[in-house]
Enzyme design. Structure first.
Site, PDB file in Angstrom:
ATOM      1  N   CYS A  26       1.616   1.114   2.816  1.00 52.99           N
ATOM      2  CA  CYS A  26       3.032   2.812   3.232  1.00 52.99           C
ATOM      3  C   CYS A  26       2.923   2.827   4.375  1.00 52.99           C
ATOM      4  O   CYS A  26       2.251   4.285   4.432  1.00 52.99           O
ATOM      5  CB  CYS A  26       2.023   4.440   2.811  1.00 52.99           C
ATOM      6  SG  CYS A  26       3.379   4.927   2.014  1.00 52.99           S
ATOM      7  N   GLY A  38     -11.135 -26.557  34.002  1.00 49.09           N
ATOM      8  CA  GLY A  38     -10.996 -27.339  33.363  1.00 49.09           C
ATOM      9  C   GLY A  38      -9.040 -26.556  32.860  1.00 49.09           C
ATOM     10  O   GLY A  38      -8.006 -27.421  33.350  1.00 49.09           O
ATOM     11  N   ASP A  55       0.116  -5.264  -2.548  1.00 58.32           N
ATOM     12  CA  ASP A  55      -0.560  -5.853  -1.396  1.00 58.32           C
ATOM     13  C   ASP A  55      -0.692  -7.030  -0.358  1.00 58.32           C
ATOM     14  O   ASP A  55      -1.083  -7.647   0.296  1.00 58.32           O
ATOM     15  CB  ASP A  55      -1.775  -5.237  -0.873  1.00 58.32           C
ATOM     16  CG  ASP A  55      -1.431  -3.181  -1.255  1.00 58.32           C
ATOM     17  OD1 ASP A  55      -0.411  -2.967  -1.963  1.00 58.32           O
ATOM     18  OD2 ASP A  55      -2.472  -2.428  -1.096  1.00 58.32           O
ATOM     19  N   VAL A  58     -11.167 -19.038  20.279  1.00 61.18           N
ATOM     20  CA  VAL A  58     -11.223 -20.186  18.843  1.00 61.18           C
ATOM     21  C   VAL A  58     -12.656 -20.077  18.400  1.00 61.18           C
ATOM     22  O   VAL A  58     -13.743 -20.350  18.633  1.00 61.18           O
ATOM     23  CB  VAL A  58     -11.127 -21.463  19.634  1.00 61.18           C
ATOM     24  CG1 VAL A  58     -10.371 -22.418  18.641  1.00 61.18           C
ATOM     25  CG2 VAL A  58      -9.276 -21.174  20.757  1.00 61.18           C
ATOM     26  N   LYS A  62       4.089  -2.192   1.412  1.00 58.91           N
ATOM     27  CA  LYS A  62       3.180  -2.087   0.914  1.00 58.91           C
ATOM     28  C   LYS A  62       2.932  -0.630   0.240  1.00 58.91           C
ATOM     29  O   LYS A  62       1.909  -0.079   0.991  1.00 58.91           O
ATOM     30  CB  LYS A  62       1.736  -2.928   1.081  1.00 58.91           C
ATOM     31  CG  LYS A  62       2.237  -4.438   1.727  1.00 58.91           C
ATOM     32  CD  LYS A  62       0.668  -5.318   2.345  1.00 58.91           C
ATOM     33  CE  LYS A  62       1.127  -5.869   3.017  1.00 58.91           C
ATOM     34  NZ  LYS A  62       1.488  -6.990   2.166  1.00 58.91           N
ATOM     35  N   THR A  63       3.247  -0.354  -1.056  1.00 63.21           N
ATOM     36  CA  THR A  63       3.429   0.939  -1.832  1.00 63.21           C
ATOM     37  C   THR A  63       3.138   0.870  -3.255  1.00 63.21           C
ATOM     38  O   THR A  63       3.456  -0.291  -3.681  1.00 63.21           O
ATOM     39  CB  THR A  63       5.281   1.635  -1.716  1.00 63.21           C
ATOM     40  OG1 THR A  63       5.857   1.359  -2.543  1.00 63.21           O
ATOM     41  CG2 THR A  63       5.227   1.885   0.033  1.00 63.21           C
ATOM     42  N   ALA A  64       2.634   1.696  -3.710  1.00 62.20           N
ATOM     43  CA  ALA A  64       3.045   1.581  -5.280  1.00 62.20           C
ATOM     44  C   ALA A  64       3.765   1.355  -6.057  1.00 62.20           C
ATOM     45  O   ALA A  64       4.181   0.674  -7.121  1.00 62.20           O
ATOM     46  CB  ALA A  64       2.233   2.839  -5.951  1.00 62.20           C
ATOM     47  N   ALA A  65       5.045   1.785  -5.314  1.00 60.91           N
ATOM     48  CA  ALA A  65       6.168   2.350  -5.600  1.00 60.91           C
ATOM     49  C   ALA A  65       7.165   0.587  -6.485  1.00 60.91           C
ATOM     50  O   ALA A  65       7.436  -0.148  -6.523  1.00 60.91           O
ATOM     51  CB  ALA A  65       7.698   2.702  -5.190  1.00 60.91           C
ATOM     52  N   CYS A  89       9.204   5.347  -0.425  1.00 62.82           N
ATOM     53  CA  CYS A  89       8.321   6.015   0.327  1.00 62.82           C
ATOM     54  C   CYS A  89       8.241   7.601   0.530  1.00 62.82           C
ATOM     55  O   CYS A  89       9.377   7.840   0.909  1.00 62.82           O
ATOM     56  CB  CYS A  89       7.930   5.453   2.217  1.00 62.82           C
ATOM     57  SG  CYS A  89       6.374   6.153   3.269  1.00 62.82           S
ATOM     58  N   GLU A 132      -8.739 -17.653  26.406  1.00 60.42           N
ATOM     59  CA  GLU A 132     -10.204 -17.089  27.074  1.00 60.42           C
ATOM     60  C   GLU A 132     -10.300 -15.548  26.550  1.00 60.42           C
ATOM     61  O   GLU A 132      -9.371 -14.693  26.967  1.00 60.42           O
ATOM     62  CB  GLU A 132      -9.644 -17.199  28.256  1.00 60.42           C
ATOM     63  CG  GLU A 132     -11.326 -16.845  29.314  1.00 60.42           C
ATOM     64  CD  GLU A 132     -12.368 -18.226  29.234  1.00 60.42           C
ATOM     65  OE1 GLU A 132     -11.963 -18.939  28.718  1.00 60.42           O
ATOM     66  OE2 GLU A 132     -13.357 -17.046  28.836  1.00 60.42           O
TER      67      GLU A 132
HETATM   68  C1  UQ1 Z   1       7.288   5.158  -8.112  1.00 64.68           C
HETATM   69  O1  UQ1 Z   1       8.006   4.384  -8.709  1.00 64.68           O
HETATM   70  C2  UQ1 Z   1       6.054   5.061  -8.144  1.00 64.68           C
HETATM   71  O2  UQ1 Z   1       5.220   4.181  -8.279  1.00 64.68           O
HETATM   72  C3  UQ1 Z   1       4.050   5.041  -9.232  1.00 64.68           C
HETATM   73  C4  UQ1 Z   1       5.037   5.766  -6.815  1.00 64.68           C
HETATM   74  O3  UQ1 Z   1       3.679   5.752  -6.861  1.00 64.68           O
HETATM   75  C5  UQ1 Z   1       3.159   6.314  -6.646  1.00 64.68           C
HETATM   76  C6  UQ1 Z   1       6.117   6.302  -5.779  1.00 64.68           C
HETATM   77  O4  UQ1 Z   1       6.068   6.503  -5.103  1.00 64.68           O
HETATM   78  C7  UQ1 Z   1       7.575   6.109  -5.975  1.00 64.68           C
HETATM   79  C8  UQ1 Z   1       8.841   7.214  -5.336  1.00 64.68           C
HETATM   80  C9  UQ1 Z   1       8.122   5.281  -7.220  1.00 64.68           C
HETATM   81  C10 UQ1 Z   1       9.622   5.683  -7.313  1.00 64.68           C
HETATM   82  C11 UQ1 Z   1      10.520   6.949  -8.841  1.00 64.68           C
HETATM   83  C12 UQ1 Z   1      11.339   7.292  -8.822  1.00 64.68           C
HETATM   84  C13 UQ1 Z   1      11.269   8.116 -10.055  1.00 64.68           C
HETATM   85  C14 UQ1 Z   1      11.846   7.289  -7.815  1.00 64.68           C
END
Ligand code: UQ1
Length: 432
Positions: free
Chosen positions: A183, A54, A318, A118, A326-329, A361, A75
Site C-alpha cells: 500500500c 585487478g 503481495d 557478491v 499491493k493492497t487488500a483491494a 488505496c 566493491e
Molecule cells: C476493497 O475491495 C477492499 O478489499 C476488501 C479494500 O481493502 C480493505 C479497500 O480498501 C477497498 C477500497 C476496496 C474496494 C471496495 C469498494 C466498495 C470501492
C-alpha cells in the site's frame, strides 16, 4: 589483488552479466535485511567483481573498449589500499594513510561503482547475486527508543501513536523507501493524520512536517497526485523527493538520508518524531526458488495469475510480481479472477477471465477525510462511484474506517467479495 573480472562471452544474444538483487526484506518485517543497493541498471556488458588492483585496472581497460556506461564494478569497501606500501608501513617507514585512497577516486570516471558484495555466481545464466546491503543502519534496534514508530509492523505500530501524542517541538519526518511497499499510500496517510492531530491539539505551529521519499512523485496516478499536492501545499508540508533513509541514530534522534540523485551524498535531520516505512521485498523462501522471478516474486501471468512455467501453480497478493500496488483491494479483485482461472484449469480448459490490475488505496487525509484512489495496471483511474473520487470525502472515510473491516472479515475472507467491479458496472449504468 583478488578481483575477478567477469567479462562477457560472446556466444549468446545478450552476452553481458545480469545483476540480481535478492536481498529485499520480507514484506513488513524489520528483522532481515534489504535489497542490494540498487545499481543504476541490472545488466552490464562487463561486470567486474572486486575493486582491488585487478578490478580497477580491468575496469579502466574495459571502459576504453565498450564505453563507461557499459561497465560496472561491484566493491563494498570505501577505501582502496596500495598494499605493496604495507611493507614500509609495517617497518615504520611510511604511514598507513599514505597507502589509502577513497575507492570513488580510483574508479574510472563514468564506470558505475556498485557498493555491494557478491554472494553467489551463476555463470550458466550470466548472473551474479548481490548481498543484502541496504539495511537501514540503526534499525530495528532503534525502535527501543521513543519518538520513532512504523505502521508497517505489529511490533511498532503502537509506537507511532505514542510518538504522535508525545510530540513537543521539531521535525516530524515520514519516509518512503527505495523498494516496492505494501500500500504505497500508507507512508503519507499517517503524515496527514499526524498533521490533523497536532492541529487539533494546538501543536501544529511547533511541527515542521517532512515527507522524505525515494520516489520522484508523490503518487503514481496523476489524478490523485495532483489532489495530494494541493493538500500538501495547503497544510504546509515539505516534500523532499529522491531521499532514502539509510541510517537512524535513535539515541541522538537523527535520521540520515541518501540523496538518490547524488549517490553517496547524505543529509542528517534531527527529528522529534520519525515514521519509518521499511524497505520490503519477497520472503526468503521464494528468493532463488523455482517459482520466483529473478527478484524473488512469484512469476505469474498478469492476466490469469497462473504461474508462467508451472501450470498447477498460481499466485495472489503481495508475493506475486503482478505490476500493481499491493493492497487488500487488489487481493479482492485477484481472488475473483483466480477462482475462474483455477476452475477452468481444473477442467483442462484455458483460463479466460483477465485481471486488469485493479487496486485501491483509500488515501486517509484526515480523521474524517479520504480520497478513494482506484486504478489499474496502466495507472489509470478505475473508479467505483460516479463522482469525482479525487476529492476528500467524509463518506469515503466511513467506508474505509467502518465498512471495509466488515467487508474484509465477513465477505473477502469468506470468499464472497471479488472486488467492486460489479458495483462499478451497476453504478456506471448509462454513464460513460
Ligand atoms: C476493497 O475491495 C477492499 O478489499 C476488501 C479494500 O481493502 C480493505 C479497500 O480498501 C477497498 C477500497 C476496496 C474496494 C471496495 C469498494 C466498495 C470501492
Amino acid at each position: 589483488m583478488s578481483a575477478i573480472g567477469v567479462v562477457s562471452s560472446c556466444s549468446c544474444l545478450r552476452p553481458g552479466v545480469w545483476l540480481l538483487k535478492p536481498g529485499m526484506q520480507k514484506m513488513s518485517s524489520f528483522g532481515l535485511h534489504t535489497a542490494a543497493r540498487c545499481a543504476a541498471k541490472d545488466y552490464y556488458e562487463v561486470l567486474v567483481l572486486g575493486g582491488g588492483a585487478g578490478g580497477i585496472t580491468m575496469s579502466a581497460r574495459m571502459k576504453r573498449k565498450v564505453g563507461a556506461e557499459n561497465v560496472a564494478v561491484v566493491e563494498p569497501s570505501k577505501t582502496h589500499y596500495y598494499q605493496p606500501l604495507w611493507t614500509l608501513v609495517g617497518g615504520g617507514a611510511k604511514r598507513l594513510a599514505a597507502s589509502a585512497r577513497p575507492t570513488g577516486s580510483v574508479m574510472p570516471k563514468g564506470v558505475e561503482w556498485i557498493k555491494s558484495r557478491v554472494t553467489a555466481l551463476d555463470p550458466d545464466k550470466n548472473c551474479v547475486w548481490l548481498e543484502n546491503d541496504i539495511k537501514i543502519k540503526g534499525l530495528p534496534e532503534g525502535f527501543h527508543h521513543p519518538k520513532i514508530g512504523s505502521n508497517y509492523s505489529v511490533h511498532t505500530v503502537e509506537k507511532t501513536w505514542k510518538a504522535l501524542q508525545d510530540f513537543k517541538e521539531g521535525n516530524a519526518i515520514f519516509t518512503f523507501p527505495n523498494t516496492p511497499v505494501k500500500c504505497a499510500g500508507a507512508p503519507q496517510k499517517i503524515m496527514y493524520l499526524s498533521e490533523a492531530y497536532w492541529r487539533k491539539t494546538g501543536k501544529r505551529s511547533k511541527a515542521n512536517i517532512m515527507f522524505n521519499t525515494s520516489l520522484g512523485v508523490i503518487f503514481g496516478v496523476k489524478k490523485y497526485a495532483d489532489a495530494l499536492l494541493e493538500i500538501i501545499k495547503e497544510r504546509n508540508i515539505a516534500v523532499n523527493y529522491k531521499r532514502n533513509l539509510v541510517e537512524v541514530r535513535a539515541d541522538k534522534q537523527e535520521a540520515v538520508f541518501e540523496n538518490l540523485d547524488k549517490p553517496g551524498v547524505t543529509e542528517v535531520h534531527q527529528y522529534e518524531m520519525l515514521h519509518v516505512t521499511p524497505p520490503m521485498g519477497p520472503p526468503d523462501v521464494l528468493i532463488n526458488s523455482p517459482v520466483a522471478d529473478e527478484i524473488g516474486w512469484v512469476d505469474v501471468n498478469k492476466e490469469t495469475l497462473q504461474h508462467k512455467k508451472y501450470p498447477n501453480v498460481f499466485g495472489i497478493g503481495d508475493c506475486t510480481n503482478l505490476p500493481t500496488s499491493k493492497t487488500a483491494a487488489a487481493v479482492a479483485a485477484q481472488s475473483g479472477v483466480l477462482d475462474k482461472t483455477i476452475s477452468l484449469v481444473m477442467k483442462n480448459q484455458l483460463p479466460t477471465k483477465k485481471y486488469d490490475g485493479y487496486t485501491s488505496c483509500p488515501l486517509v487525509t484526515g480523521y474524517n477525510k479520504v480520497i478513494l484512489a482506484e486504478f489499474d495496471y496502466d495507472a489509470q483511474p478505475l473508479e467505483t462511484f460516479p463522482i469525482d473520487q479525487s476529492k476528500e470525502r467524509v463518506t469515503m472515510y466511513h467506508m474505509k474506517a467502518d465498512m471495509m473491516p466488515f467487508l474484509y472479515w465477513n465477505m473477502l475472507l469468506k470468499g464472497y467479495w471479488g472486488g467492486p467491479a460489479p458495483v462499478r458496472k451497476l453504478m456506471h449504468l448509462g454513464l460513460k
